[in-house]
Design a protein around this motif. Structure first.
Motif, PDB file in Angstrom:
ATOM      1  N   ASP A  44      -5.650   5.694   0.199  1.00 36.44           N
ATOM      2  CA  ASP A  44      -5.344   5.536   1.549  1.00 36.44           C
ATOM      3  C   ASP A  44      -6.562   5.337   2.510  1.00 36.44           C
ATOM      4  N   THR A  45      -7.738   5.697   1.952  1.00 36.79           N
ATOM      5  CA  THR A  45      -8.725   5.442   2.808  1.00 36.79           C
ATOM      6  C   THR A  45      -9.499   4.180   2.564  1.00 36.79           C
ATOM      7  N   ASN A 104       2.787   1.388  11.884  1.00 37.91           N
ATOM      8  CA  ASN A 104       2.144   2.449  11.322  1.00 37.91           C
ATOM      9  C   ASN A 104       2.852   3.937  11.497  1.00 37.91           C
ATOM     10  N   VAL A 139      -4.476   9.623  -4.337  1.00 41.07           N
ATOM     11  CA  VAL A 139      -3.782   9.235  -3.145  1.00 41.07           C
ATOM     12  C   VAL A 139      -4.787   9.160  -2.064  1.00 41.07           C
ATOM     13  N   ASP A 140      -5.350  10.254  -1.667  1.00 40.91           N
ATOM     14  CA  ASP A 140      -6.236  10.165  -0.489  1.00 40.91           C
ATOM     15  C   ASP A 140      -7.356   9.110  -0.407  1.00 40.91           C
ATOM     16  N   LEU A 166       1.044   4.291  -2.741  1.00 47.29           N
ATOM     17  CA  LEU A 166       1.045   5.604  -2.493  1.00 47.29           C
ATOM     18  C   LEU A 166       2.195   6.663  -2.562  1.00 47.29           C
ATOM     19  N   LYS A 195       2.837   9.824  -5.077  1.00 49.05           N
ATOM     20  CA  LYS A 195       3.379  11.180  -4.559  1.00 49.05           C
ATOM     21  C   LYS A 195       4.642  11.253  -5.493  1.00 49.05           C
ATOM     22  N   LYS A 249       0.865  -1.177   0.170  1.00 45.66           N
ATOM     23  CA  LYS A 249      -0.159  -0.076  -0.022  1.00 45.66           C
ATOM     24  C   LYS A 249       0.908   1.267  -0.013  1.00 45.66           C
ATOM     25  N   ARG A 250       1.751   1.172   0.773  1.00 43.90           N
ATOM     26  CA  ARG A 250       2.914   2.644   1.024  1.00 43.90           C
ATOM     27  C   ARG A 250       3.529   2.575  -0.490  1.00 43.90           C
TER      28      ARG A 250
END
Length: 489
Positions: free
Chosen positions: A98-99, A486, A94-95, A11, A15, A7-8
């Motif tokens: 992330d959600t 986290n 991205v938002d 993202l 970015k 996931k990171r």
């Protein structure tokens, strides 16, 4: 399944694209467009099948891809206003991701010896029940190192049959890149008796995870800090490869910090080994069927010797063991279980091979039920909980098992008068094997008739020095490490 690390990556890729958008105005426009399109394709491929097709983020990704195509085909002009809108769209993507991408953790447990699995077991149990975690157990190969040879060993087939095992040959660290790796051995090349395969040195594992957690296979005994011996692990260069180190009590953290480990790296959360003892012994004494003939109806002393005991006590070590056995020989309704450390024999081979024949004869005599060793059991099983459950009192020097035995609240006899002033707990709560005023044989005779003068003093000992001793250490470790992941990753 998309794990936290993946996931990171997704993202971070998006970015990076946001930062690249301004390059669409320079002479490397074609290269920028190609790089951004490939990034979008990677993101789309990563989430397809993982997220509902109705999610609007798929349309957003397609819109961004189409804009890049139109720029490439020179059908729209690149303006500051267009670039701002493209950045805003990427930020929105991205938002959204992330959600809507749930936080799931890919956790690898990498034990090397089955007898040490208890140092990780309750963490695994907590992780296997956590819907946010996918936990895998990957036993790793190691080598037994003797003076004249090195023997490869793999114990994956010895783990509990109900524990799902993944072969280390089938586990691709490069591909998996686990969010968390738990290990119980951090010695790498510095272990001179057993050494894990180089592929699983901490220096290599750290390349594939942002959270390498060391939970020691032992629980530090309650002796005062005296030189490096008891805390030697924390003096090793490998400590720099670890992200977190779990210790059983504040006094261990203080020692680790004294030897240079950053305080923020050391977490005082207890030990899963204590969970195992608490859960196994809370319902009282239980003798395994295989030992009932020798132990049933008797007061049982649990004799523990560590892997270096006979090396460090070359002249009097065997004599001490025979003294303990004398109780079973001479006192009615008395028995002994002897459990030497699993690495005792290989330690003898490595350091004092001239003692091996005598040691093997002693062990063979007990196993063959020699009349010389009545009511004596030799315990070389893969777990020590039967040793605890079947016993009524414990004899040893300060070590990991003695610390765990505190949880049983049963009598403890320390094999040294000299150590009376070197413990962090009240010496009045313990018996001492070589006490001139109250010697071993008298201690044994009294305990067998339930004359235990120190019983009241032992009731709260374990809570005075260790934390999370009520079977909850594993769950607390998992909860804390999840929080750390986290924050750090």
């Amino acid at each position: 399944m998309i794990f936290l690390n993946k996931k990171r990556q997704i993202l971070n890729l998006l970015k990076t694209m946001i930062q690249m958008i301004d390059l669409l105005q320079n002479q490397n426009q074609a290269k920028t467009i190609s790089g951004c399109q490939k990034a979008l394709e990677t993101v789309d491929a990563s989430i397809t099948g993982e997220l509902s097709e109705t999610e609007t983020v798929f349309n957003d990704l397609q819109t961004m891809y189409d804009l890049l195509t139109l720029i490439e085909q020179r059908q729209i002009e690149v303006t500051s206003k267009l670039l701002l809108k493209m950045k805003q769209l990427l930020a929105l993507i991205v938002d959204k991701l992330d959600t809507i991408i749930p936080v799931r953790l890919n956790i690898a447990f990498m034990p090397y010896k089955v007898t040490m699995w208890d140092s990780l077991a309750s963490i695994y149990e907590a992780a296997s029940k956590d819907p946010d975690c996918v936990a895998k157990v990957i036993p790793i190969p190691y080598y037994e190192i003797a003076a004249d040879k090195t023997t490869p060993v793999y114990e994956g087939n010895l783990f509990p049959s109900d524990l799902p095992i993944v072969s280390y040959d089938d586990y691709d660290l490069e591909q998996e890149r686990p969010d968390i790796i738990f290990i119980h051995n951090a010695y790498d090349q510095y272990n001179t008796i057993t050494q894990v395969d180089k592929r699983f040195f901490t220096s290599n594992l750290k390349k594939y995870t942002n959270m390498l957690v060391y939970v020691p296979y032992h629980i530090t005994g309650f002796g005062r800090l005296r030189g490096n011996d008891q805390y030697i692990t924390y003096t090793m260069p490998t400590m720099s490869n670890l992200d977190k180190i779990v210790v059983a009590g504040q006094f261990v953290k203080e020692a680790a910090v004294k030897y240079g480990v950053p305080a923020e790296k050391v977490l005082v959360l207890g030990s899963p080994k204590m969970d195992a003892v608490y859960n196994s012994t809370k319902n009282g004494k239980k003798i395994p069927e295989k030992w009932k003939e020798k132990l049933e109806g008797k007061f049982v002393f649990a004799l523990d010797t560590n892997c270096m005991y006979l090396i460090n006590h070359f002249f009097d070590g065997l004599a001490f063991i025979e003294q303990v056995f004398d109780a079973a020989r001479m006192i009615p309704n008395c028995a002994v279980i002897w459990r030497p450390h699993p690495l005792t024999r290989i330690s003898i081979i490595h350091y004092i091979p001239q003692m091996l024949k005598q040691y093997d004869q002693l062990v063979s005599g007990i196993k063959m039920n020699s009349p010389k060793y009545p009511n004596i059991v030799f315990d070389d099983g893969p777990e020590y909980l039967s040793f605890f459950n079947a016993s009524d009192a414990y004899i040893s020097e300060h070590n990991s098992l003695m610390a765990l035995y505190l949880a049983t609240k049963k009598p403890i006899i320390i094999n040294s008068v000299k150590e009376q002033d070197n413990i962090l707990l009240s010496k009045d709560a313990f018996y001492f094997f070589n006490d001139d005023e109250y010697p071993w044989f008298k201690i044994a005779q009294n305990l067998i008739i339930d004359n235990d003068s120190k019983k009241r003093l032992r009731q709260n000992l374990v809570h005075q020095i260790y934390v999370n001793t009520q079977g909850n250490s594993g769950s607390e470790i998992l909860k804390t490490i999840k929080s750390e992941v986290n924050e750090v990753c």
